[in-house]
Write a protein that holds these residues in place. Structure first.
Motif, PDB file in Angstrom:
ATOM      1  N   THR A 199      40.330  33.894  36.155  1.00  0.00           N
ATOM      2  CA  THR A 199      39.823  34.803  36.777  1.00  0.00           C
ATOM      3  C   THR A 199      40.542  36.081  36.996  1.00  0.00           C
ATOM      4  OG1 THR A 199      38.571  32.891  38.273  1.00  0.00           O
ATOM      5  CG2 THR A 199      38.653  35.380  39.253  1.00  0.00           C
ATOM      6  N   VAL A 200      41.715  35.770  37.312  1.00  0.00           N
ATOM      7  CA  VAL A 200      42.796  37.129  37.436  1.00  0.00           C
ATOM      8  C   VAL A 200      43.879  36.855  36.220  1.00  0.00           C
ATOM      9  CG1 VAL A 200      44.412  38.607  38.855  1.00  0.00           C
ATOM     10  CG2 VAL A 200      42.457  37.339  39.918  1.00  0.00           C
TER      11      VAL A 200
ATOM     12  N   CYS B 298      46.786  41.077  37.219  1.00  0.00           N
ATOM     13  CA  CYS B 298      47.717  41.016  38.308  1.00  0.00           C
ATOM     14  C   CYS B 298      48.974  42.003  38.289  1.00  0.00           C
ATOM     15  CB  CYS B 298      48.548  39.409  38.325  1.00  0.00           C
ATOM     16  SG  CYS B 298      49.618  39.079  39.646  1.00  0.00           S
ATOM     17  N   LEU B 299      49.327  42.336  37.189  1.00  0.00           N
ATOM     18  CA  LEU B 299      50.382  43.427  37.239  1.00  0.00           C
ATOM     19  C   LEU B 299      49.896  44.615  37.556  1.00  0.00           C
ATOM     20  CD1 LEU B 299      52.432  42.384  33.945  1.00  0.00           C
ATOM     21  CD2 LEU B 299      52.908  42.368  36.313  1.00  0.00           C
ATOM     22  N   ALA B 300      48.640  44.977  37.099  1.00  0.00           N
ATOM     23  CA  ALA B 300      47.908  46.218  37.587  1.00  0.00           C
ATOM     24  C   ALA B 300      47.736  46.391  39.021  1.00  0.00           C
ATOM     25  CB  ALA B 300      46.557  46.421  36.923  1.00  0.00           C
ATOM     26  N   ILE B 301      47.246  45.241  39.732  1.00  0.00           N
ATOM     27  CA  ILE B 301      47.205  45.067  41.066  1.00  0.00           C
ATOM     28  C   ILE B 301      48.698  45.324  42.019  1.00  0.00           C
ATOM     29  CG2 ILE B 301      46.881  43.443  43.113  1.00  0.00           C
ATOM     30  CD1 ILE B 301      44.566  42.152  41.353  1.00  0.00           C
ATOM     31  N   ALA B 302      49.751  44.836  41.115  1.00  0.00           N
ATOM     32  CA  ALA B 302      51.075  44.849  41.703  1.00  0.00           C
ATOM     33  C   ALA B 302      51.745  46.281  41.741  1.00  0.00           C
ATOM     34  CB  ALA B 302      51.851  43.896  41.337  1.00  0.00           C
ATOM     35  N   PHE B 303      51.284  47.053  40.649  1.00  0.00           N
ATOM     36  CA  PHE B 303      52.009  48.247  40.305  1.00  0.00           C
ATOM     37  C   PHE B 303      51.160  49.588  40.190  1.00  0.00           C
ATOM     38  CE2 PHE B 303      54.175  51.441  37.705  1.00  0.00           C
ATOM     39  CZ  PHE B 303      55.040  51.741  38.677  1.00  0.00           C
ATOM     40  N   PRO B 304      50.399  49.562  39.250  1.00  0.00           N
ATOM     41  CA  PRO B 304      49.363  50.842  39.070  1.00  0.00           C
ATOM     42  C   PRO B 304      48.558  51.134  40.359  1.00  0.00           C
ATOM     43  CG  PRO B 304      49.443  49.589  36.927  1.00  0.00           C
ATOM     44  CD  PRO B 304      50.287  48.780  38.169  1.00  0.00           C
ATOM     45  N   LEU B 305      48.026  50.150  40.808  1.00  0.00           N
ATOM     46  CA  LEU B 305      47.152  50.211  42.014  1.00  0.00           C
ATOM     47  C   LEU B 305      47.939  50.902  43.124  1.00  0.00           C
ATOM     48  CD1 LEU B 305      44.183  50.073  43.760  1.00  0.00           C
ATOM     49  CD2 LEU B 305      44.976  47.614  43.830  1.00  0.00           C
ATOM     50  N   PRO B 306      49.119  50.192  43.723  1.00  0.00           N
ATOM     51  CA  PRO B 306      49.691  50.913  44.603  1.00  0.00           C
ATOM     52  C   PRO B 306      50.443  52.266  44.482  1.00  0.00           C
ATOM     53  CG  PRO B 306      50.485  48.559  44.401  1.00  0.00           C
ATOM     54  CD  PRO B 306      49.579  49.032  43.359  1.00  0.00           C
ATOM     55  N   VAL B 307      50.490  52.525  43.266  1.00  0.00           N
ATOM     56  CA  VAL B 307      51.193  53.947  42.763  1.00  0.00           C
ATOM     57  C   VAL B 307      49.925  55.035  42.981  1.00  0.00           C
ATOM     58  CG1 VAL B 307      51.843  55.547  40.924  1.00  0.00           C
ATOM     59  CG2 VAL B 307      52.972  53.134  41.266  1.00  0.00           C
TER      60      VAL B 307
ATOM     61  N   GLY C  54      53.637  32.760  40.098  1.00  0.00           N
ATOM     62  CA  GLY C  54      53.828  34.322  40.016  1.00  0.00           C
ATOM     63  C   GLY C  54      52.816  35.289  40.439  1.00  0.00           C
ATOM     64  N   HIS C  55      51.569  34.871  40.249  1.00  0.00           N
ATOM     65  CA  HIS C  55      50.564  35.852  40.680  1.00  0.00           C
ATOM     66  C   HIS C  55      50.558  36.329  42.058  1.00  0.00           C
ATOM     67  CE1 HIS C  55      48.822  35.284  36.493  1.00  0.00           C
ATOM     68  NE2 HIS C  55      47.603  35.911  36.952  1.00  0.00           N
ATOM     69  N   SER C  56      50.916  35.289  43.008  1.00  0.00           N
ATOM     70  CA  SER C  56      50.731  35.293  44.293  1.00  0.00           C
ATOM     71  C   SER C  56      51.926  36.141  44.754  1.00  0.00           C
ATOM     72  CB  SER C  56      50.924  33.982  44.802  1.00  0.00           C
ATOM     73  OG  SER C  56      49.528  33.351  44.793  1.00  0.00           O
ATOM     74  N   SER C  57      53.201  35.974  44.068  1.00  0.00           N
ATOM     75  CA  SER C  57      54.237  36.704  44.439  1.00  0.00           C
ATOM     76  C   SER C  57      54.078  38.206  43.956  1.00  0.00           C
ATOM     77  CB  SER C  57      55.622  36.092  43.924  1.00  0.00           C
ATOM     78  OG  SER C  57      55.765  36.156  42.487  1.00  0.00           O
ATOM     79  N   PHE C  58      53.831  38.379  42.805  1.00  0.00           N
ATOM     80  CA  PHE C  58      53.598  39.652  42.596  1.00  0.00           C
ATOM     81  C   PHE C  58      52.519  40.522  43.415  1.00  0.00           C
ATOM     82  CE2 PHE C  58      56.046  38.938  38.692  1.00  0.00           C
ATOM     83  CZ  PHE C  58      56.640  39.926  38.460  1.00  0.00           C
ATOM     84  N   ALA C  59      51.527  39.883  43.633  1.00  0.00           N
ATOM     85  CA  ALA C  59      50.515  40.517  44.508  1.00  0.00           C
ATOM     86  C   ALA C  59      51.001  40.763  45.999  1.00  0.00           C
ATOM     87  CB  ALA C  59      49.173  39.628  44.645  1.00  0.00           C
TER      88      ALA C  59
ATOM     89  N   ARG D 100      43.986  31.406  41.878  1.00  0.00           N
ATOM     90  CA  ARG D 100      44.926  30.457  41.220  1.00  0.00           C
ATOM     91  C   ARG D 100      44.663  29.177  41.284  1.00  0.00           C
ATOM     92  NH1 ARG D 100      46.164  32.612  37.135  1.00  0.00           N
ATOM     93  NH2 ARG D 100      48.163  31.879  36.945  1.00  0.00           N
ATOM     94  N   VAL D 101      44.358  28.752  42.635  1.00  0.00           N
ATOM     95  CA  VAL D 101      43.954  27.438  42.947  1.00  0.00           C
ATOM     96  C   VAL D 101      42.607  26.785  42.301  1.00  0.00           C
ATOM     97  CG1 VAL D 101      43.622  25.826  44.831  1.00  0.00           C
ATOM     98  CG2 VAL D 101      45.206  27.478  44.824  1.00  0.00           C
ATOM     99  N   VAL D 102      41.629  27.806  42.319  1.00  0.00           N
ATOM    100  CA  VAL D 102      40.257  27.686  41.617  1.00  0.00           C
ATOM    101  C   VAL D 102      40.445  27.545  40.169  1.00  0.00           C
ATOM    102  CG1 VAL D 102      37.840  28.667  41.396  1.00  0.00           C
ATOM    103  CG2 VAL D 102      38.960  28.858  43.584  1.00  0.00           C
ATOM    104  N   ASP D 103      41.390  28.012  39.597  1.00  0.00           N
ATOM    105  CA  ASP D 103      41.623  28.072  38.136  1.00  0.00           C
ATOM    106  C   ASP D 103      42.538  27.173  37.530  1.00  0.00           C
ATOM    107  OD1 ASP D 103      39.843  30.233  37.838  1.00  0.00           O
ATOM    108  OD2 ASP D 103      41.604  31.890  37.612  1.00  0.00           O
ATOM    109  N   HIS D 104      42.840  26.105  38.530  1.00  0.00           N
ATOM    110  CA  HIS D 104      43.848  24.858  38.353  1.00  0.00           C
ATOM    111  C   HIS D 104      45.087  25.451  37.841  1.00  0.00           C
ATOM    112  CE1 HIS D 104      39.775  22.510  37.593  1.00  0.00           C
ATOM    113  NE2 HIS D 104      39.805  23.020  38.916  1.00  0.00           N
ATOM    114  N   ARG D 105      45.537  26.510  38.287  1.00  0.00           N
ATOM    115  CA  ARG D 105      46.674  27.073  37.617  1.00  0.00           C
ATOM    116  C   ARG D 105      47.860  26.697  38.808  1.00  0.00           C
ATOM    117  NH1 ARG D 105      44.044  28.141  33.568  1.00  0.00           N
ATOM    118  NH2 ARG D 105      44.509  29.685  32.028  1.00  0.00           N
ATOM    119  N   HIS D 106      47.613  26.425  39.957  1.00  0.00           N
ATOM    120  CA  HIS D 106      48.516  26.242  41.026  1.00  0.00           C
ATOM    121  C   HIS D 106      48.229  25.277  41.961  1.00  0.00           C
ATOM    122  CE1 HIS D 106      51.570  29.074  39.648  1.00  0.00           C
ATOM    123  NE2 HIS D 106      50.676  29.968  39.267  1.00  0.00           N
ATOM    124  N   HIS D 107      48.929  24.524  42.509  1.00  0.00           N
ATOM    125  CA  HIS D 107      48.681  23.847  43.825  1.00  0.00           C
ATOM    126  C   HIS D 107      48.594  24.937  44.983  1.00  0.00           C
ATOM    127  CE1 HIS D 107      49.891  20.348  41.384  1.00  0.00           C
ATOM    128  NE2 HIS D 107      50.784  20.961  41.109  1.00  0.00           N
TER     129      HIS D 107
END
Length: 272
Positions: free
Chosen positions: A66-67, A72-81, A190-195, A231-238
């Motif tokens: 989904t993301v 995810c990297l775009a949400i974490a850096f270019p978007l805030p900039v 990692g998605h959650s920590s970067f976001a 990330r939970v919906v995509d079965h990537r993480h608990h």
């Protein structure tokens, strides 16, 4: 009354200003280099075995996230900039003037020729990059140390004998080693920590430096929450992976803000 015009600085002034940020530039480069190196060349421990009847790692593998990593990297850096650019250059009337007019950020004193908003903007972007670099190193370090299987690990592994009670790396028929290695890097997310790191920094920045109601900045934690849910919906993480990742990103962002984005206190002028 004539207004003072901005005089473009010379090479020496620009060089001196850049040198004052050199330690932070170096830290940004080193942290991102370490993050990329750990992402591409370090692999999780392959000695662990897992039960084939464990429902926690028996989810289906969803190829289309989904993301994505890039999003995810775009949400974490270019978007805030982009948002920081808006506030500092187009929405500057909403800035809290007595905060952005201070003399130093990131422990670098503002030269006389540097406009206050430019110094705030530059320091904020540098600290944001450093936050994401440190977060990336810590996230990958924990992933490799913990070596927790993702919810879709068995689908990634494709055990040679699905009826065997236990499966290890050597019993996997997965030909794409990247998919298999990633299956053992569940904790933290990692998605959650970067976001949380990027949007968390942006949220604190906006609530601190603008006069706009905090409610209008709530889209930052809301967007972070959506990334976590995906990330939970995509079965990537608990579920605990995304909470751990968000806590890590928020902690890195908060500590970096405390260390590098606090304003220099104004010394009172004593009567003579």
């Amino acid at each position: 009354m004539a207004t003072a015009s901005f005089k473009f600085p010379g090479v020496r002034q620009l060089t001196a200003y850049a040198v004052s940020f050199a330690p932070l530039y170096a830290a940004c480069f080193a942290s991102f280099a370490a993050f990329v190196w750990s992402e591409l060349f370090l692999h999780p421990r392959l000695s662990k075995q897992f039960r084939t009847d464990d429902p926690a790692i028996s989810k289906s593998y969803v190829p289309q996230e989904t993301v994505t990593n890039a999003q995810c990297l775009a949400i974490a850096f270019p978007l805030p900039v982009v948002v920081l650019s808006w506030w500092c250059w187009l929405g500057r009337d909403a800035l809290v003037e007595n905060r952005y007019m201070v003399h130093s950020y990131a422990r670098v004193r503002k030269p006389e020729w540097v406009p206050a908003r430019w110094h705030l903007y530059h320091a904020s972007c540098v600290v944001l990059v450093l936050v994401l670099g440190i977060n990336g190193v810590l996230t990958n370090g924990l992933k490799l140390a913990i070596t927790n299987a993702r919810p879709d690990f068995l689908a990634r592994c494709k055990p040679v004998d699905p009826t065997a009670p236990y499966v290890g790396y050597d019993q996997c028929s997965q030909s794409d080693k990247w998919i298999l290695y990633e299956g053992l890097k569940s904790t933290p997310s990692g998605h959650s920590s970067f976001a949380a790191a990027g949007l968390g920094f942006l949220y604190v920045w906006q609530t601190h430096h603008t006069r706009v109601s905090r409610v209008r900045h709530f889209w930052c934690p809301a967007l972070c929450f959506l990334v976590m849910v995906s990330r939970v919906v995509d079965h990537r993480h608990h579920w605990y992976d995304v909470l751990a990742g968000a806590a890590l990103g928020a902690a890195v962002s908060g500590l970096a803000w405390t260390k590098w984005m606090r304003e220099e206190p104004v010394e009172p002028v004593l009567p003579v």
